[in-house]
Design a protein around this motif. Structure first.
Motif, PDB file in Angstrom:
ATOM      1  N   MET A 102       0.835  -1.199   0.000  1.00 38.01           N
ATOM      2  CA  MET A 102       0.000   0.000   0.000  1.00 38.01           C
ATOM      3  C   MET A 102       0.870   1.249   0.000  1.00 38.01           C
ATOM      4  SD  MET A 102      -3.072  -0.619  -0.256  1.00 38.01           S
ATOM      5  CE  MET A 102      -3.335   1.141  -0.203  1.00 38.01           C
ATOM      6  N   LEU A 103       1.925   1.198   0.819  1.00 38.08           N
ATOM      7  CA  LEU A 103       2.784   2.366   0.958  1.00 38.08           C
ATOM      8  C   LEU A 103       3.520   2.655  -0.356  1.00 38.08           C
ATOM      9  CD1 LEU A 103       3.713   4.400   3.123  1.00 38.08           C
ATOM     10  CD2 LEU A 103       5.748   3.004   3.336  1.00 38.08           C
ATOM     11  N   SER A 104       4.026   1.584  -0.984  1.00 39.69           N
ATOM     12  CA  SER A 104       4.737   1.794  -2.249  1.00 39.69           C
ATOM     13  C   SER A 104       3.798   2.417  -3.268  1.00 39.69           C
ATOM     14  CB  SER A 104       5.251   0.470  -2.812  1.00 39.69           C
ATOM     15  OG  SER A 104       5.808  -0.287  -1.804  1.00 39.69           O
ATOM     16  N   PHE A 105       2.599   1.887  -3.289  1.00 35.80           N
ATOM     17  CA  PHE A 105       1.603   2.404  -4.227  1.00 35.80           C
ATOM     18  C   PHE A 105       1.365   3.895  -3.974  1.00 35.80           C
ATOM     19  CE2 PHE A 105      -2.986   3.030  -4.993  1.00 35.80           C
ATOM     20  CZ  PHE A 105      -2.944   2.947  -6.362  1.00 35.80           C
ATOM     21  N   GLN A 106       1.255   4.231  -2.687  1.00 39.50           N
ATOM     22  CA  GLN A 106       1.046   5.638  -2.352  1.00 39.50           C
ATOM     23  C   GLN A 106       2.219   6.502  -2.749  1.00 39.50           C
ATOM     24  OE1 GLN A 106      -0.145   6.635   1.568  1.00 39.50           O
ATOM     25  NE2 GLN A 106      -1.351   4.776   1.744  1.00 39.50           N
ATOM     26  N   PHE A 107       3.414   5.964  -2.517  1.00 39.01           N
ATOM     27  CA  PHE A 107       4.592   6.746  -2.891  1.00 39.01           C
ATOM     28  C   PHE A 107       4.628   6.983  -4.394  1.00 39.01           C
ATOM     29  CE2 PHE A 107       6.775   5.899   1.214  1.00 39.01           C
ATOM     30  CZ  PHE A 107       7.164   7.190   1.462  1.00 39.01           C
ATOM     31  N   VAL A 108       4.322   5.939  -5.153  1.00 44.43           N
ATOM     32  CA  VAL A 108       4.294   6.104  -6.610  1.00 44.43           C
ATOM     33  C   VAL A 108       3.297   7.187  -6.973  1.00 44.43           C
ATOM     34  CG1 VAL A 108       3.692   4.995  -8.787  1.00 44.43           C
ATOM     35  CG2 VAL A 108       5.005   3.742  -7.100  1.00 44.43           C
ATOM     36  N   LEU A 109       2.120   7.096  -6.360  1.00 50.43           N
ATOM     37  CA  LEU A 109       1.060   8.045  -6.676  1.00 50.43           C
ATOM     38  C   LEU A 109       1.480   9.464  -6.328  1.00 50.43           C
ATOM     39  CD1 LEU A 109      -1.690   7.222  -7.802  1.00 50.43           C
ATOM     40  CD2 LEU A 109      -2.640   7.765  -5.579  1.00 50.43           C
ATOM     41  N   SER A 110       2.114   9.610  -5.166  1.00 53.45           N
ATOM     42  CA  SER A 110       2.438  10.985  -4.791  1.00 53.45           C
ATOM     43  C   SER A 110       3.623  11.503  -5.587  1.00 53.45           C
ATOM     44  CB  SER A 110       2.666  11.135  -3.293  1.00 53.45           C
ATOM     45  OG  SER A 110       3.376  10.062  -2.810  1.00 53.45           O
ATOM     46  N   PHE A 111       4.545  10.625  -5.964  1.00 56.21           N
ATOM     47  CA  PHE A 111       5.611  11.087  -6.855  1.00 56.21           C
ATOM     48  C   PHE A 111       5.033  11.533  -8.185  1.00 56.21           C
ATOM     49  CE2 PHE A 111       9.148   9.057  -4.418  1.00 56.21           C
ATOM     50  CZ  PHE A 111       9.911  10.202  -4.327  1.00 56.21           C
ATOM     51  N   THR A 112       4.109  10.725  -8.699  1.00 52.48           N
ATOM     52  CA  THR A 112       3.470  11.096  -9.959  1.00 52.48           C
ATOM     53  C   THR A 112       2.835  12.473  -9.823  1.00 52.48           C
ATOM     54  OG1 THR A 112       2.938   8.772 -10.187  1.00 52.48           O
ATOM     55  CG2 THR A 112       1.909  10.259 -11.736  1.00 52.48           C
ATOM     56  N   THR A 113       2.061  12.640  -8.748  1.00 55.66           N
ATOM     57  CA  THR A 113       1.370  13.912  -8.554  1.00 55.66           C
ATOM     58  C   THR A 113       2.361  15.066  -8.429  1.00 55.66           C
ATOM     59  OG1 THR A 113      -0.105  12.593  -7.220  1.00 55.66           O
ATOM     60  CG2 THR A 113      -0.481  14.950  -7.237  1.00 55.66           C
ATOM     61  N   ILE A 114       3.358  14.878  -7.571  1.00 52.96           N
ATOM     62  CA  ILE A 114       4.254  15.999  -7.284  1.00 52.96           C
ATOM     63  C   ILE A 114       5.070  16.368  -8.516  1.00 52.96           C
ATOM     64  CG2 ILE A 114       6.225  16.725  -5.886  1.00 52.96           C
ATOM     65  CD1 ILE A 114       5.077  14.989  -3.649  1.00 52.96           C
ATOM     66  N   VAL A 115       5.628  15.361  -9.184  1.00 52.28           N
ATOM     67  CA  VAL A 115       6.429  15.685 -10.367  1.00 52.28           C
ATOM     68  C   VAL A 115       5.552  16.321 -11.436  1.00 52.28           C
ATOM     69  CG1 VAL A 115       7.746  14.699 -12.266  1.00 52.28           C
ATOM     70  CG2 VAL A 115       8.228  14.010  -9.946  1.00 52.28           C
ATOM     71  N   ALA A 116       4.343  15.783 -11.615  1.00 52.38           N
ATOM     72  CA  ALA A 116       3.445  16.363 -12.615  1.00 52.38           C
ATOM     73  C   ALA A 116       3.149  17.815 -12.272  1.00 52.38           C
ATOM     74  CB  ALA A 116       2.159  15.553 -12.708  1.00 52.38           C
ATOM     75  N   CYS A 117       2.827  18.059 -11.003  1.00 51.18           N
ATOM     76  CA  CYS A 117       2.491  19.426 -10.595  1.00 51.18           C
ATOM     77  C   CYS A 117       3.682  20.349 -10.796  1.00 51.18           C
ATOM     78  CB  CYS A 117       2.060  19.459  -9.139  1.00 51.18           C
ATOM     79  SG  CYS A 117       0.500  18.636  -8.863  1.00 51.18           S
ATOM     80  N   LEU A 118       4.855  19.904 -10.359  1.00 51.32           N
ATOM     81  CA  LEU A 118       6.027  20.770 -10.475  1.00 51.32           C
ATOM     82  C   LEU A 118       6.387  21.022 -11.932  1.00 51.32           C
ATOM     83  CD1 LEU A 118       8.276  19.472  -7.568  1.00 51.32           C
ATOM     84  CD2 LEU A 118       6.890  21.521  -7.658  1.00 51.32           C
TER      85      LEU A 118
END
Lengths: 868, 112
Positions: free
Chosen positions: A508-524
């Motif tokens: 679950m945590l890895s999945f969340q990390f992937v998701l938040s990396f995706t979000t953060i990099v996309a946003c930045l």
């Protein structure tokens, strides 16, 4: 003997044992076994199939064991729930850190969820407030064009009334024409959106009048305006019988008497209304020259059907008039007509040309909904991790509860009730955040307004009830089931092994990390691109420039004379079209080949005033007479398209004149950056057609010059509103929507970071609890805090790195797809989105683990190790 | 009359229980019916009919001895009760009575 080795299929046998009534099991099982062994010597497989078949056939209501409903019938009472509630609250207070982390995480996610729900709710309930809404329809025309069908909100002006005369199912017809006209009261003049409507307007639509009567539009010189407009012009709302004058395209000034003031247009209305005047004025003043016929279009036609009638009754008459329309108009022909109920009009406007309202394509709305659900689910999973971890401190409580007679059911109930209390608090806080922070923030960033209200109280209760139950169940079911499964003896003897490897949690945590990396990099990356545009050179100067639109040459000359005397003005020029505001399109012939180009007709000194940069050749010169008639300056895109190597002296044909290129201008942005820079020609225009006066002010005095222009304008043309802009503002919409998006992106990154941080917190504290003894022993043997930290970090840094490897490129790829679709030229991408996101994440992880490790640092190893 | 009414399958199984006096349990009843009438029934159907007959009081049951081919499980042995016997007699009697009322001529089939 070998035969005995073969057994009936195990699962089928277990299934039989599971469902079968204990009193019947012996004879039934005996019979199926007997049949199996009888057969098995000949046909092993047939016997097995037969066995399974028989087991399934025995699965009958009479053979199924009755489950015991109530083990302890006496424990079900309200006071027990009361106790759960109290112990739940106490527990929240006792573990304040972990429960506040839970509540914060959940409430942020729920706040986003509530906001998005309110948005979707108001989006799909627009225009539902009209009292006769079930009988009001928009006439939508499916127009035949080249090879596709286009939906038009426009319809022939005569169509509506013709239908009404012919068919008595129609109670009334209202047409709407939209225009932008100069509205004046005293010295106040603005260019306003004015709607011409048929007098029955208020019969169809339920817009309520603050002052005036519903027949306010009967008199042809009456005007109805909204509260806001009344305040804008008069500073008060009771303005009935006051006068406003409107200037029509052919310069006629008509005085209107205010006959009604509309209450604030509700947020649920998809139509934005400012001024309403009777349709007669449109016929008389706007279209008078071109007399009305079947080719004339109305902006929209609405019909009100009589009670109990259907739109399908109109088909025959409609078809008759469609034929009439075909005869009158051979260019745009109606293929068929669809009647759109007013309640459906708004959400379908994405596929309707000339629509009165706006909408997104449905896919976008689905995506927004999915985002909301994903956010809430993520928070729920985080919650689960933290909840399971925090249970460790309550193992003894559970053991005691079980010993004094609490069954598994009671423990589950207790945990679910506690959970519901916590989720309820989170939901309340989330709603508060949504109402006080997110909605006002969102409303200030975007032009649409989301009210903090539900379409109906039913929706509200269903939403809150549903969310509470679903969130409480998803986040609480696993901890409750897990905790209640412990055996009391083991707990009380301290032997309960607390989870072996939290593989599920890690996934679950890895999945969340992937998701938040995706979000953060996309946003930045997105923010990076909009930064790029902020800094981008426009190809000309825009900081000190003001331009004013004029109606005719008299206004131009009068204004020019005043500007020429102002010493703050460095230079000025006139133009027919203007960079960033209006640019025309045309076709030129280069070596017998037709080329589409933009055309800019300017006055002498225009390019110099705007500081358009000349790459080759020269500017226009007033002293050279041919510059006025046959010289042209082209931009770099023009040269590149033609493949000219030596552009100066090249020529092309336009408007039957041969034009000679005297200069090449550096590419400049004349439209928002979404559009590619197309080949553009610039030539000297006719002075009589000047529509703009462009002024360059001295540094620091732009505002003074602007005020001066405004003041001069009221003496030059008192009946026309002043239309002047800072050149800085021409792409303002582009930049401000970019800035709004940036803010949303920052917010999303922050939410992603916070949520993942909470998930991590839960898992770390869970694992730490599990390894508390190990760490204590390590401490006893002399491990330093840093070594423990590294040990702890080790597990998670791998997850972070792997997630970064997966998520970051994904986010980057997604954003570059969006950017490539939206902008013609590639945007240089820097590495900083990656750097910042990984640094932020590592810091977050370190911080989270660090705070947890404090527990280990402060704890005396003996207290952990002794309690066995 | 209504209470003691038994269906066709029930009658068949009741008869079989009578035939297999002392040895009537699920599989045996099923086998006997196949042997005597050629009708193949699923074991679960036999069980549910037997249970129904027991509820109606037409048969009684006791648990038999464990046997190896059943993995050491006991059989449930069914026996006719007095009510069962009477039900069979009544059914038989009624059938005969009805049969005898058929006119002779209706039963004389000839090739015409």
């Amino acid at each position: 003997m070998g035969l005995k080795e073969i057994h009936p299929p195990k699962w089928a046998d277990r299934f039989l044992q599971w469902y079968c009534h204990p009193e019947l099991i012996e004879e039934i099982q005996g019979d199926v076994y007997e049949m199996f062994y009888r057969k098995v010597s000949d046909h092993k497989n047939v016997a097995k199939v037969q066995f399974i078949w028989n087991v399934l056939r025995f699965f009958r209501l009479k053979n199924i064991k009755k489950r015991k409903r109530n083990f302890h019938p006496s424990t079900f009472n309200v006071s027990m729930y009361q106790s759960y509630f109290v112990s739940g609250l106490r527990n929240i207070l006792r573990n304040l850190t972990s429960s506040s982390i839970n509540i914060v995480g959940l409430s942020i996610a729920l706040a986003c969820g509530v906001t998005i729900f309110l948005f979707l709710d108001s989006y799909y309930h627009r225009d539902k407030f009209h009292e006769k809404g079930d009988r009001v329809y928009l006439m939508m025309n499916k127009m035949k064009s080249a090879d596709e069908v286009e939906n038009w909100a426009r319809s022939p002006y005569l169509f509506g009334p013709a239908l009404k005369d012919e068919h008595n199912a129609i109670e009334s017809v209202v047409r709407i024409q939209r225009d932008r006209l100069a509205v004046r009261h005293g010295d106040v003049v603005f260019s306003e959106p004015v709607w011409f409507v048929d007098p029955e307007f208020f019969n169809l639509f339920s817009y309520h009048l603050l002052y005036g009567l519903p027949n306010a539009l009967q008199d042809r010189n009456s005007i109805v305006l909204t509260e806001e407009m009344a305040i804008k012009y008069f500073g008060r709302t009771d303005v009935v019988n006051e006068e406003l004058s409107i200037k029509f395209p052919r310069e006629q000034k008509i005085t209107f008497k205010i006959s009604g003031v509309l209450r604030r247009i509700p947020d649920q209305s998809s139509m934005a209304i400012n001024f309403l005047i009777p349709m007669q004025n449109w016929e008389d003043h706007v279209d008078a020259a071109q007399h009305i016929q079947w080719r004339t279009w109305a902006g929209a036609t609405f019909v009100l059907l009589r009670d109990g009638h259907k739109t399908s009754e109109l088909d025959k008459v409609v078809n008759k008039y469609v034929k009439v329309q075909h005869e009158a108009n051979d260019k745009f022909q109606i293929q068929s007509i669809e009647w759109i109920p007013i309640g459906k009009m708004a959400e379908r406007s994405y596929e309707i040309a000339y629509a009165l309202s706006w909408s997104n394509i449905p896919a976008t709305m689905v995506a927004i909904g999915v985002i909301a659900i994903a956010l809430v689910l993520l928070a729920c999973f985080n919650y689960m991790n933290v909840a399971v971890a925090s249970v460790t401190s309550r193992l003894k409580e559970i053991g005691i509860r079980k010993v004094i007679g609490g069954g598994r059911k009671e423990i589950i109930q207790q945990f679910l009730v506690e959970n519901t209390v916590l989720c309820g608090i989170a939901l309340a806080i989330g709603t508060l955040i949504a109402a006080t922070v997110l909605l006002p923030g969102f409303n200030s960033l975007y032009p649409i307004h989301i009210p903090f209200e539900f379409s109906s109280s039913g929706t509200m209760f269903t939403f809150f009830g549903g969310v509470l139950v679903i969130v409480a169940l998803i986040s609480g079911a696993y901890p409750a089931l897990y905790v209640s499964s412990f055996t009391p003896v083991k707990i009380l003897r301290g032997k309960e092994k607390f989870g072996s490897k939290s593989l599920f949690g890690k996934i679950m945590l890895s999945f969340q990390f992937v998701l938040s990396f995706t979000t953060i990099v996309a946003c930045l990356a997105f923010i990076n691109s909009s930064r790029h545009f902020e800094k981008k050179d426009w190809g000309y100067d825009h900081e000190q420039h003001i331009f004013t639109a004029v109606k005719n040459i008299e206004q131009y000359n009068a204004l020019k004379d005043r500007v020429a005397q102002n010493k703050d003005v460095i230079s000025y020029a006139g133009a027919e079209s203007h960079i960033g505001h209006a640019i025309h399109q045309t076709t030129v012939i280069v070596k017998e080949e037709q080329v589409n180009v933009n055309r800019l007709e300017v006055g002498f000194n225009y390019l110099e005033t705007m500081n358009v940069r000349i790459k080759q050749g020269r500017f226009f010169d007033e002293a050279i007479s041919s510059d006025k008639t046959e010289s042209v300056i082209v931009n770099e895109a023009f040269v590149r398209k033609m493949g000219w190597t030596e552009p100066i002296g090249e020529s092309f044909e336009f408007d039957n004149i041969k034009w000679h290129v005297i200069g090449v201008a550096q590419n400049f942005h004349y439209k928002e950056f979404y559009y590619d820079i197309e080949p553009t020609m610039i030539h000297i225009g006719v002075e009589e057609k000047y529509r703009y006066l462009v002024v360059k002010a001295a540094a620091g005095s732009v505002n003074e010059v602007s005020d001066f222009l405004k003041k001069s304008w009221s003496s030059v043309a008192p009946d026309d509103p002043y239309v002047g802009f800072f050149q800085d503002e021409v792409f303002q919409q582009f930049f401000s929507s970019n800035r709004s998006n940036d803010k949303i992106m920052y917010f999303l990154s922050a939410v992603a970071l916070v949520l993942v941080c909470m998930g991590l917190y839960g898992l770390v504290s869970y694992n730490l609890t599990r390894r508390l003894k190990e760490f204590s022993i390590r401490k006893v043997f002399g491990a330093s805090l840093f070594q423990l930290f590294r040990l702890m970090n080790h597990d998670y840094m791998w997850i972070v790195l792997i997630a970064f490897g997966l998520g970051a490129p994904l986010g980057f790829y997604m954003v570059s797809l969006v950017i490539r679709a939206a902008y013609p030229e590639p945007i240089p991408m820097s590495a900083w989105p990656f750097v910042i996101s990984i640094i932020a994440m590592v810091l977050t992880v370190t911080f989270t683990i660090g705070t947890q490790l404090k527990r280990v640092a402060q704890e005396n190893p003996t207290s952990t190790l002794r309690n066995e | 009359m209504k209470g003691t009414y038994i269906g066709e399958l029930e009658e068949l199984i009741l008869l079989t229980v009578g035939i297999l006096y002392g040895k009537a349990y699920g599989v045996a009843v099923m086998d006997e019916i196949v042997k005597q009438t050629g009708r193949s029934l699923n074991i679960s159907a036999v069980h549910s009919v037997l249970k129904r007959l027991e509820e109606k009081g037409l048969v009684s049951s006791t648990m038999g001895d464990p046997s190896a081919e059943r993995g050491g499980r006991r059989k449930r042995i069914f026996l006719l009760t007095a009510a069962g016997k009477r039900a069979l007699e009544e059914a038989n009697e009624m059938r005969n009575q009805l049969f005898n009322q058929i006119p002779k001529v209706a039963l004389q089939f000839q090739w015409v």
